[in-house]
Design an enzyme around this catalytic site. Structure first.
Site, PDB file in Angstrom:
ATOM      1  N   SER A  67     -58.399 -43.943 107.467  1.00  0.00           N
ATOM      2  CA  SER A  67     -57.933 -44.585 108.909  1.00  0.00           C
ATOM      3  C   SER A  67     -56.865 -43.657 109.538  1.00  0.00           C
ATOM      4  CB  SER A  67     -57.098 -45.897 108.580  1.00  0.00           C
ATOM      5  OG  SER A  67     -57.007 -46.819 109.568  1.00  0.00           O
ATOM      6  N   PRO A  68     -56.748 -43.612 110.972  1.00  0.00           N
ATOM      7  CA  PRO A  68     -56.035 -42.561 111.412  1.00  0.00           C
ATOM      8  C   PRO A  68     -54.537 -42.894 110.976  1.00  0.00           C
ATOM      9  CG  PRO A  68     -56.566 -44.190 113.134  1.00  0.00           C
ATOM     10  CD  PRO A  68     -57.496 -44.301 111.666  1.00  0.00           C
ATOM     11  N   GLN A 102     -59.241 -39.586 117.314  1.00  0.00           N
ATOM     12  CA  GLN A 102     -58.779 -40.726 117.973  1.00  0.00           C
ATOM     13  C   GLN A 102     -57.826 -40.177 119.137  1.00  0.00           C
ATOM     14  OE1 GLN A 102     -55.277 -43.200 116.392  1.00  0.00           O
ATOM     15  NE2 GLN A 102     -56.600 -45.069 116.467  1.00  0.00           N
ATOM     16  N   TYR A 145     -49.385 -49.139 122.501  1.00  0.00           N
ATOM     17  CA  TYR A 145     -49.335 -47.865 123.057  1.00  0.00           C
ATOM     18  C   TYR A 145     -49.914 -48.202 124.604  1.00  0.00           C
ATOM     19  CZ  TYR A 145     -47.938 -45.939 118.685  1.00  0.00           C
ATOM     20  OH  TYR A 145     -47.465 -45.979 117.515  1.00  0.00           O
ATOM     21  N   ARG A 195     -52.890 -46.073 104.064  1.00  0.00           N
ATOM     22  CA  ARG A 195     -51.906 -45.653 103.032  1.00  0.00           C
ATOM     23  C   ARG A 195     -52.576 -45.388 101.637  1.00  0.00           C
ATOM     24  NH1 ARG A 195     -48.513 -50.680 103.596  1.00  0.00           N
ATOM     25  NH2 ARG A 195     -50.844 -51.812 103.923  1.00  0.00           N
TER      26      ARG A 195
HETATM   27  C1  LIG Z   1     -48.176 -42.911 108.296  1.00  0.00           C
HETATM   28  C2  LIG Z   1     -49.165 -43.812 109.113  1.00  0.00           C
HETATM   29  C3  LIG Z   1     -49.428 -43.430 110.227  1.00  0.00           C
HETATM   30  C4  LIG Z   1     -50.242 -44.086 111.325  1.00  0.00           C
HETATM   31  N1  LIG Z   1     -50.671 -43.382 112.408  1.00  0.00           N
HETATM   32  C5  LIG Z   1     -51.662 -44.018 113.108  1.00  0.00           C
HETATM   33  C6  LIG Z   1     -52.257 -43.777 114.075  1.00  0.00           C
HETATM   34  O1  LIG Z   1     -52.201 -42.248 114.430  1.00  0.00           O
HETATM   35  N2  LIG Z   1     -53.314 -44.244 114.949  1.00  0.00           N
HETATM   36  C7  LIG Z   1     -53.677 -45.474 114.305  1.00  0.00           C
HETATM   37  O2  LIG Z   1     -54.509 -46.147 115.131  1.00  0.00           O
HETATM   38  N3  LIG Z   1     -53.158 -46.012 113.454  1.00  0.00           N
HETATM   39  C8  LIG Z   1     -52.132 -45.662 112.617  1.00  0.00           C
HETATM   40  N4  LIG Z   1     -51.575 -45.928 111.338  1.00  0.00           N
HETATM   41  C9  LIG Z   1     -52.249 -47.469 110.956  1.00  0.00           C
HETATM   42  C10 LIG Z   1     -53.311 -47.322 109.966  1.00  0.00           C
HETATM   43  O3  LIG Z   1     -54.290 -46.551 110.623  1.00  0.00           O
HETATM   44  C11 LIG Z   1     -53.629 -48.421 109.409  1.00  0.00           C
HETATM   45  O4  LIG Z   1     -54.140 -49.455 110.360  1.00  0.00           O
HETATM   46  C12 LIG Z   1     -52.601 -49.236 108.861  1.00  0.00           C
HETATM   47  O5  LIG Z   1     -51.825 -48.326 107.901  1.00  0.00           O
HETATM   48  C13 LIG Z   1     -53.068 -50.485 108.085  1.00  0.00           C
HETATM   49  O6  LIG Z   1     -53.897 -49.862 106.921  1.00  0.00           O
HETATM   50  P1  LIG Z   1     -53.492 -49.722 105.344  1.00  0.00           P
HETATM   51  O7  LIG Z   1     -53.052 -51.056 104.885  1.00  0.00           O
HETATM   52  O8  LIG Z   1     -54.791 -49.149 104.781  1.00  0.00           O
HETATM   53  O9  LIG Z   1     -52.455 -48.764 105.458  1.00  0.00           O
HETATM   54  C14 LIG Z   1     -50.722 -45.271 110.774  1.00  0.00           C
HETATM   55  C15 LIG Z   1     -50.183 -45.789 109.521  1.00  0.00           C
HETATM   56  C16 LIG Z   1     -49.515 -45.116 108.671  1.00  0.00           C
HETATM   57  C17 LIG Z   1     -49.262 -45.726 107.415  1.00  0.00           C
END
Ligand SMILES: Cc1cc2nc3c(=O)[nH]c(=O)nc-3n(C[C@H](O)[C@H](O)[C@H](O)COP(=O)(O)O)c2cc1C
Ligand SMILES: Cc1cc2nc3c(=O)[nH]c(=O)nc-3n(C[C@H](O)[C@H](O)[C@H](O)COP(=O)(O)OP(=O)(O)OC[C@H]3O[C@@H](n4cnc5c(N)ncnc54)[C@H](O)[C@@H]3O)c2cc1C
Length: 763
Positions: free
Chosen positions: A413-414, A491, A572, A715
């Site tokens: 994921s981004p 992205q 955003y 994460r």
């Molecule tokens: C450090 C960090 C940076 C993130 N940056 C972005 C981002 O640049 N673009 C985006 O769409 N989501 C971003 N996210 C959200 C993640 O892509 C994801 O949707 C969110 O962490 C939930 O997924 P998880 O439970 O697997 O961490 C970010 C998350 C984390 C933890």
């Protein structure tokens, strides 16, 4: 102690028995308004675990109950002309009437007074003449109402209608679900045998179907005849019977989910359905009632005072109730939304039904019925184009979007790294993304990469607005393409009012200490009282930002990215056009959802025209603002997705939240997946699920149940770039490709995780 049990259902009777067993000196009376043999309903289901708890508490009554059990192992689903059977589910059922008779008999034997045909008008009256009153007066508990101000019951009436019927048709080979499409909509039955010649037959349908059938105006007898007609194919000429003579009218109900905030008042304590209910589709109401009775009896013995016993009881049982109610909610919502799943192939429909409460996971299903699950996995792989003989977990199925072929369903994921210099990715990014591409995920999505310097969130965010950016990204993309078989997605986003803020590990979303730059948004709104007020975009600003998106997309195409994602989530710029919380425009870009979507769609169309036709584009959305009806709710997300789908977006990346500081998200495992499920199954659009998904088991169950096409993990990939390869090794799949220099490490890992038997990649 002088004890009154108000209600002679499972809770009242079993509590009386449990207390008497602990101290024969207790003087216990059970008050029941009905006659001993008068009972609503037909059979109840008890699990092996519950049975063991009963046996430990009172082996005598448990032995008697066991003698009258009907057992079955299979679940059969009749759907679209097919009967699908899976095994290993292990249930037992008993007639409710028989259960109560056995408990009555046991209670009498222990010297408990049973006062039938005795209506109790007020628990308060009983409380004056008894040391303890156990209010086990059922679903419509009068005691709960009498002291409502104290017990504070939360009662949620669910949407579907159901009626509890019986039949002499045999369903003794399996717990049977029958889904029938009628002239008035879908209607279904939950049927199970509970003694030699009788089965429970619960009929359920949506309110609309119920209205159209006119069930509400029918007598109980007419209802039975009408249901017989609907399910005649399955009844073998047997009749349906009602024994709800004590219920007025047609006997159809809406299930009330009950949970009291407080369970005791002075010397009165609530038990069973009076305190909390569990939907019949997880078959646990009687279990909760009887296990609560055991707990209360134990605490009354172990604790020094009645108040202390009540406190312990409430604490322990509430946890259990919440656990069950959560599973029950998933289950009942599945039935409420069943129309969403009725287009699924019977294999997937069955899987979705079996895993609906989320208590049964993918691997748990394998333990129950390996053969059926492997058949389902082979079906999934076949559909994914993996070849006819492939039996692998769904996470290892290929996926295609336009000409992009992914080797598996895992997406990095981004995630913003905040390590760019003037928007330019550095060696950090090369190593970071390179490692994740080596780690086995089918698709690596880079962080939100901004279309202009002002469109950055923080000074550390990456950009795609200068030749140096394009070159640096191309180096990363080349590495991924040369050294791995992962695909890489760019992205693109613009920060809007959430721009000019601190790095992620500083104070997230807070303004910079110095050097803030002006920010743009649909309306003159600040992200929080601490952030600057954004300037409302003019048409000229909108043209400029649109052109910036196009220019960035062209750079991404030259850098050779495989896919683009347009970031329309998390508050955003584009997300802030979509949600009414931040879009207060009065022109063609504000107001209705169509208007609020106009600018994000304009951007998409412009980008699509500039992006190679053979490469896909996804859009990430926030499917829930988590502020209730004032913001975007999942139902709006379906409408948003339809618009994206019509515009030609290839896949919807379904995230949620981060659009308001007032959001109150409800977290939990896979907590955003229901939004993806809803979008995918209501619109037919491909989706990616994301949010607290961290086990292969989660991924496989999401994919196999058709709740998403791809699964993003964020994460978990920070903690382990090799998440996919490690997961494959752990579950015994040897089909994923490792980088050649790492073969020795792979082989050692396979050996040490060798206790998991390798899953053949082809049979
Ligand atoms: C450090 C960090 C940076 C993130 N940056 C972005 C981002 O640049 N673009 C985006 O769409 N989501 C971003 N996210 C959200 C993640 O892509 C994801 O949707 C969110 O962490 C939930 O997924 P998880 O439970 O697997 O961490 C970010 C998350 C984390 C933890
Ligand atoms: C359609 C349906 C299917 C179900 N299937 C299952 C299943 O498969 N497995 C399962 O475990 N559970 C099932 N249940 C739930 C189960 O029936 C209840 O959870 C369980 O009966 C709760 O026990 P209880 O003792 O708390 O309440 P009840 O069994 O409702 O007993 C309460 C008793 O109190 C009496 N009473 C009430 N008020 C008074 C008064 N003022 N004076 C005197 N007496 C009074 C009532 O007559 C009644 O006998 C199902 C429920 C429904 C509706």
């Amino acid at each position: 102690m002088k004890i009154a049990c108000l209600g002679g259902g499972p809770a009242g009777l079993y509590f009386a028995i449990s207390m008497k067993l602990r101290d024969a000196a207790h003087d216990i009376t059970v008050f029941e308004r009905n006659k001993p043999d008068d009972t609503f309903g037909w059979g109840v289901v008890l699990s092996n675990e519950t049975f063991e708890n009963l046996a430990k508490n009172d082996s005598l009554s448990a032995g008697e109950v066991r003698r009258h059990f009907a057992y079955w192992d299979d679940i059969a689903v009749h759907y679209r002309g097919q009967k699908i059977v899976s095994t290993g589910h292990g249930f037992s059922g008993i007639a409710r009437k028989k259960l109560l008779q056995l408990l009555q008999q046991r209670a009498r034997g222990l010297g408990i007074a049973l006062r039938f045909e005795t209506e109790i008008a007020s628990a308060a009256e009983l409380a004056k003449t008894h040391d303890l009153v156990v209010a086990a007066d059922g679903l419509n508990s009068r005691t709960r109402n009498e002291f409502a101000a104290h017990f504070k019951p939360g009662i949620e009436t669910r949407k579907n209608k159901f009626v509890w019927l019986g039949t002499h048709q045999k369903f003794d080979d399996a717990f049977t679900f029958i889904f029938e499409e009628s002239a008035h909509g879908w209607i279904w039955a939950h049927a199970y045998q509970f003694d030699a010649d009788t089965a429970t037959f619960i009929v359920e349908c949506a309110d609309d179907t119920w209205q159209k059938f006119g069930f509400g105006a029918m007598s109980q007898d007419e209802n039975c005849r009408a249901c017989e007609k609907i399910f005649s194919k399955y009844l073998g000429g047997h009749r349906l019977m009602s024994n709800a003579a004590h219920v007025r009218g047609s006997a159809w109900l809406n299930f009330p989910r009950v949970l009291c905030e407080t369970w005791s008042y002075e010397n009165i304590v609530l038990m069973g359905d009076a305190a909390a209910t569990a939907h019949f589709s997880v078959g646990s109401g009687t279990k909760l009632a009887m296990e609560s009775a055991i707990a209360m009896a134990n605490y009354l013995r172990s604790e020094p005072t009645m108040a202390a016993a009540f406190a312990k009881y409430e604490d322990a049982r509430r946890t259990e109730v919440l656990r069950l109610q959560s599973a029950a909610r998933n289950s009942l919502e599945w039935f409420e939304d069943v129309e969403r799943y009725l287009h699924l192939d019977p294999v997937q429909f069955n899987y979705s039904l079996l895993t609906r409460s989320q208590r049964i996971s993918h691997e748990n299903l394998r333990l129950r019925d390996k053969e059926w699950l492997e058949g389902a996995e082979a079906w999934f792989q076949r559909l994914a184009g993996a070849g006819d003989n492939t039996v692998r977990r769904p996470m290892f199925a290929p996926f295609r979007l336009r000409d992009m072929r992914l080797k598996n369903r895992i997406v990095v994921s981004p995630m913003a790294q905040y390590k760019a210099i003037d928007g330019c990715p550095t060696d950090w990014h090369l190593v970071h993304y390179g490692e994740r591409a080596k780690g086995g995920a089918g698709l690596v999505c880079i962080e939100m990469t901004c279309v202009s310097p002002e469109g950055r969130i923080t000074p550390g965010c990456t950009g795609m607005y200068a030749p140096a950016h394009e070159a640096a990204w191309q180096r990363i993309v080349d590495f991924v393409h040369t050294e791995t078989d992962a695909k890489i997605c760019c992205q693109l986003g613009h920060s809007g009012a959430k721009g000019s803020t601190q790095l992620g590990w500083e104070e997230m979303d807070a303004p910079l200490q110095s050097g803030n730059w002006p920010v743009l948004a649909p309306s003159e709104i600040a992200w929080s009282p601490r952030n600057q007020v954004a300037r409302a975009m003019t048409r000229a600003d909108m043209d400029l930002v649109r052109d910036q998106f196009v220019a960035s997309a062209e750079m991404a195409a030259r850098a050779n990215f495989d896919m683009l994602e347009i970031h329309c989530a998390h508050g955003y710029l584009l997300s802030s056009f979509i949600t009414p919380l931040t879009n207060q425009r009065t022109d063609a870009y504000g107001g209705s959802l169509e208007n609020r979507m106009r600018y994000p769609l304009e951007i998409f169309h412009a980008v699509r025209a500039a992006w190679p036709a053979e490469k896909p584009i996804s859009v990430r959305i926030s499917a829930n603002d988590w502020v209730g009806a004032d913001g975007i709710e999942p139902r709006d997300a379906v409408a948003i997705s339809r618009m994206l789908q019509e515009a030609g977006v290839d896949i919807c990346d379904v995230s949620a939240g981060q659009t308001s500081i007032d959001a109150r998200p409800v977290y939990g495992r896979m907590f955003q997946t229901p939004f993806s499920d809803r979008i995918r199954n209501e619109t037919g659009m491909a989706t990616m699920a994301v949010g607290n998904i961290f086990e292969p088991d989660h991924v496989n169950s999401i994919l196999m149940a058709g709740r998403a096409d791809l699964v993003c993990l964020a994460r978990p990939h920070l903690a382990d770039p090799y998440w996919t390869l490690h997961a494959a090794a752990r579950i015994g799949d040897r089909g994923e490709t490792w980088p050649q220099p790492y073969y020795a490490g792979r082989d050692q890992l396979y050996r040490i995780s060798g206790s998991a038997k390798p899953v053949p990649t082809a049979v």
